[in-house]
Motif scaffolding. Sequence first.
Motif, PDB file in Angstrom:
ATOM      1  N   ARG A 229     -31.568 -52.416  84.634  1.00 57.31           N
ATOM      2  CA  ARG A 229     -30.821 -51.163  84.647  1.00 57.31           C
ATOM      3  C   ARG A 229     -30.394 -50.836  83.221  1.00 57.31           C
ATOM      4  NH1 ARG A 229     -32.499 -49.742  88.693  1.00 57.31           N
ATOM      5  NH2 ARG A 229     -31.475 -48.945  90.578  1.00 57.31           N
ATOM      6  N   ASN A 230     -30.781 -49.663  82.752  1.00 63.21           N
ATOM      7  CA  ASN A 230     -30.375 -49.197  81.417  1.00 63.21           C
ATOM      8  C   ASN A 230     -30.644 -50.229  80.328  1.00 63.21           C
ATOM      9  OD1 ASN A 230     -29.356 -46.777  82.602  1.00 63.21           O
ATOM     10  ND2 ASN A 230     -27.442 -47.852  83.098  1.00 63.21           N
ATOM     11  N   ASN A 231     -31.875 -50.730  80.311  1.00 66.56           N
ATOM     12  CA  ASN A 231     -32.317 -51.699  79.294  1.00 66.56           C
ATOM     13  C   ASN A 231     -31.565 -53.031  79.359  1.00 66.56           C
ATOM     14  OD1 ASN A 231     -34.229 -49.884  78.147  1.00 66.56           O
ATOM     15  ND2 ASN A 231     -32.562 -48.861  77.056  1.00 66.56           N
ATOM     16  N   GLU A 232     -30.996 -53.312  80.512  1.00 70.21           N
ATOM     17  CA  GLU A 232     -30.326 -54.592  80.724  1.00 70.21           C
ATOM     18  C   GLU A 232     -30.855 -55.231  81.999  1.00 70.21           C
ATOM     19  OE1 GLU A 232     -26.025 -55.015  80.125  1.00 70.21           O
ATOM     20  OE2 GLU A 232     -25.997 -52.875  79.673  1.00 70.21           O
ATOM     21  N   ILE A 233     -30.671 -56.533  82.111  1.00 73.99           N
ATOM     22  CA  ILE A 233     -30.992 -57.239  83.345  1.00 73.99           C
ATOM     23  C   ILE A 233     -29.669 -57.558  84.050  1.00 73.99           C
ATOM     24  CG2 ILE A 233     -32.004 -59.294  84.395  1.00 73.99           C
ATOM     25  CD1 ILE A 233     -34.056 -57.379  83.264  1.00 73.99           C
ATOM     26  N   ILE A 234     -29.524 -57.048  85.246  1.00 74.18           N
ATOM     27  CA  ILE A 234     -28.301 -57.237  86.024  1.00 74.18           C
ATOM     28  C   ILE A 234     -28.501 -58.367  87.025  1.00 74.18           C
ATOM     29  CG2 ILE A 234     -26.607 -56.135  87.532  1.00 74.18           C
ATOM     30  CD1 ILE A 234     -26.792 -54.881  84.756  1.00 74.18           C
ATOM     31  N   TYR A 235     -27.542 -59.289  87.060  1.00 75.17           N
ATOM     32  CA  TYR A 235     -27.570 -60.384  88.035  1.00 75.17           C
ATOM     33  C   TYR A 235     -26.540 -60.100  89.114  1.00 75.17           C
ATOM     34  CZ  TYR A 235     -30.430 -63.093  84.780  1.00 75.17           C
ATOM     35  OH  TYR A 235     -31.447 -63.522  83.969  1.00 75.17           O
ATOM     36  N   LEU A 236     -26.935 -60.304  90.353  1.00 76.79           N
ATOM     37  CA  LEU A 236     -26.039 -59.983  91.459  1.00 76.79           C
ATOM     38  C   LEU A 236     -26.214 -61.007  92.577  1.00 76.79           C
ATOM     39  CD1 LEU A 236     -24.016 -57.682  92.116  1.00 76.79           C
ATOM     40  CD2 LEU A 236     -25.891 -56.499  93.284  1.00 76.79           C
ATOM     41  N   LYS A 237     -25.090 -61.419  93.147  1.00 77.02           N
ATOM     42  CA  LYS A 237     -25.127 -62.323  94.289  1.00 77.02           C
ATOM     43  C   LYS A 237     -25.160 -61.492  95.573  1.00 77.02           C
ATOM     44  CE  LYS A 237     -22.505 -66.013  92.028  1.00 77.02           C
ATOM     45  NZ  LYS A 237     -21.279 -66.853  92.060  1.00 77.02           N
ATOM     46  N   PRO A 238     -25.849 -61.956  96.603  1.00 73.28           N
ATOM     47  CA  PRO A 238     -25.921 -61.193  97.851  1.00 73.28           C
ATOM     48  C   PRO A 238     -24.551 -60.820  98.409  1.00 73.28           C
ATOM     49  CG  PRO A 238     -27.541 -62.943  97.897  1.00 73.28           C
ATOM     50  CD  PRO A 238     -26.708 -63.167  96.649  1.00 73.28           C
ATOM     51  N   GLU A 239     -23.587 -61.735  98.294  1.00 72.14           N
ATOM     52  CA  GLU A 239     -22.257 -61.453  98.862  1.00 72.14           C
ATOM     53  C   GLU A 239     -21.465 -60.425  98.058  1.00 72.14           C
ATOM     54  OE1 GLU A 239     -21.798 -65.530  96.688  1.00 72.14           O
ATOM     55  OE2 GLU A 239     -23.331 -64.430  97.823  1.00 72.14           O
ATOM     56  N   ASP A 240     -21.980 -60.047  96.872  1.00 69.87           N
ATOM     57  CA  ASP A 240     -21.255 -59.089  96.027  1.00 69.87           C
ATOM     58  C   ASP A 240     -21.778 -57.655  96.141  1.00 69.87           C
ATOM     59  OD1 ASP A 240     -19.620 -61.095  95.070  1.00 69.87           O
ATOM     60  OD2 ASP A 240     -20.870 -61.509  93.324  1.00 69.87           O
ATOM     61  N   ILE A 241     -22.826 -57.444  96.928  1.00 73.16           N
ATOM     62  CA  ILE A 241     -23.351 -56.085  97.062  1.00 73.16           C
ATOM     63  C   ILE A 241     -22.445 -55.248  97.959  1.00 73.16           C
ATOM     64  CG2 ILE A 241     -25.719 -56.926  96.777  1.00 73.16           C
ATOM     65  CD1 ILE A 241     -26.145 -56.414  99.789  1.00 73.16           C
ATOM     66  N   PHE A 242     -22.483 -53.925  97.785  1.00 71.80           N
ATOM     67  CA  PHE A 242     -21.764 -53.069  98.724  1.00 71.80           C
ATOM     68  C   PHE A 242     -22.456 -53.109 100.076  1.00 71.80           C
ATOM     69  CE2 PHE A 242     -21.789 -49.079 101.057  1.00 71.80           C
ATOM     70  CZ  PHE A 242     -20.442 -48.962 101.363  1.00 71.80           C
ATOM     71  N   GLY A 243     -23.781 -52.940 100.061  1.00 72.92           N
ATOM     72  CA  GLY A 243     -24.524 -52.944 101.311  1.00 72.92           C
ATOM     73  C   GLY A 243     -26.004 -52.754 101.079  1.00 72.92           C
ATOM     74  N   TYR A 244     -26.727 -52.575 102.177  1.00 75.26           N
ATOM     75  CA  TYR A 244     -28.169 -52.377 102.053  1.00 75.26           C
ATOM     76  C   TYR A 244     -28.716 -51.686 103.297  1.00 75.26           C
ATOM     77  CZ  TYR A 244     -29.296 -56.228 105.308  1.00 75.26           C
ATOM     78  OH  TYR A 244     -29.418 -57.022 106.421  1.00 75.26           O
ATOM     79  N   SER A 245     -29.856 -51.049 103.111  1.00 79.19           N
ATOM     80  CA  SER A 245     -30.583 -50.452 104.228  1.00 79.19           C
ATOM     81  C   SER A 245     -31.976 -51.065 104.255  1.00 79.19           C
ATOM     82  CB  SER A 245     -30.689 -48.929 104.080  1.00 79.19           C
ATOM     83  OG  SER A 245     -31.430 -48.381 105.163  1.00 79.19           O
TER      84      SER A 245
END
Length: 207
Positions: free
Chosen positions: A78-94
Amino acid sequence: MLRTAILFSMCCFVFTATAQKGERYTADFIFERGIYPTLANWKAQIPVKPEEIIVDIDPQNRKFFQYLFAKDQFRYPRNNEIIYLKPEDIFGYSPDGQSMYYSTNYRFDIIGAICLLQEVDQVDRYSSFINPGDEYKAARKEGTGKLYVLDFESGEFFRCRPGKVEKIFKQDAELYQNYKSAKGKRKEKIKAFIKEYNFRHPVYFGE
């Protein structure tokens, strides 16, 4: 005089039509498939799409999210960066554009100004080696089945208790009076009046 009134009415209509950005949510709304890191991403319908996530999983695989959420974390650009995210930290998903989940295990049953969710099992599906073509299911994390509420405007998430939901109903005096005068137990009336509140106070998705 009449012409002035007509012009004024037309201006009001145009203002009302353009005041809200995006598409009004209805039951047949199709969400963008993917991960929504934040509430703002969900409202704007800007997910991290499966093909954007840097992971060794086929993005078209119907078990994509099952495999993804089994990992400790995932990453995406995202925006020339690599973002790390844990599944439990997401808002949600479809997972499919039709169903929507808050975090990884709260399923949206009603979506609107007041969202009603249920905590459900996180179920994994596995292919059977004994009977090829068959599948069996195993709950990675069991849900309680309890109901929760997400306030679309504020993002507040809480257990669905009548007292807290009634505070939102009070923002619509007429609806709240109808709710109070309706017969039945409070818990039984909540779901019907959440739907009515959402009809009277629509929400919009997209930019």
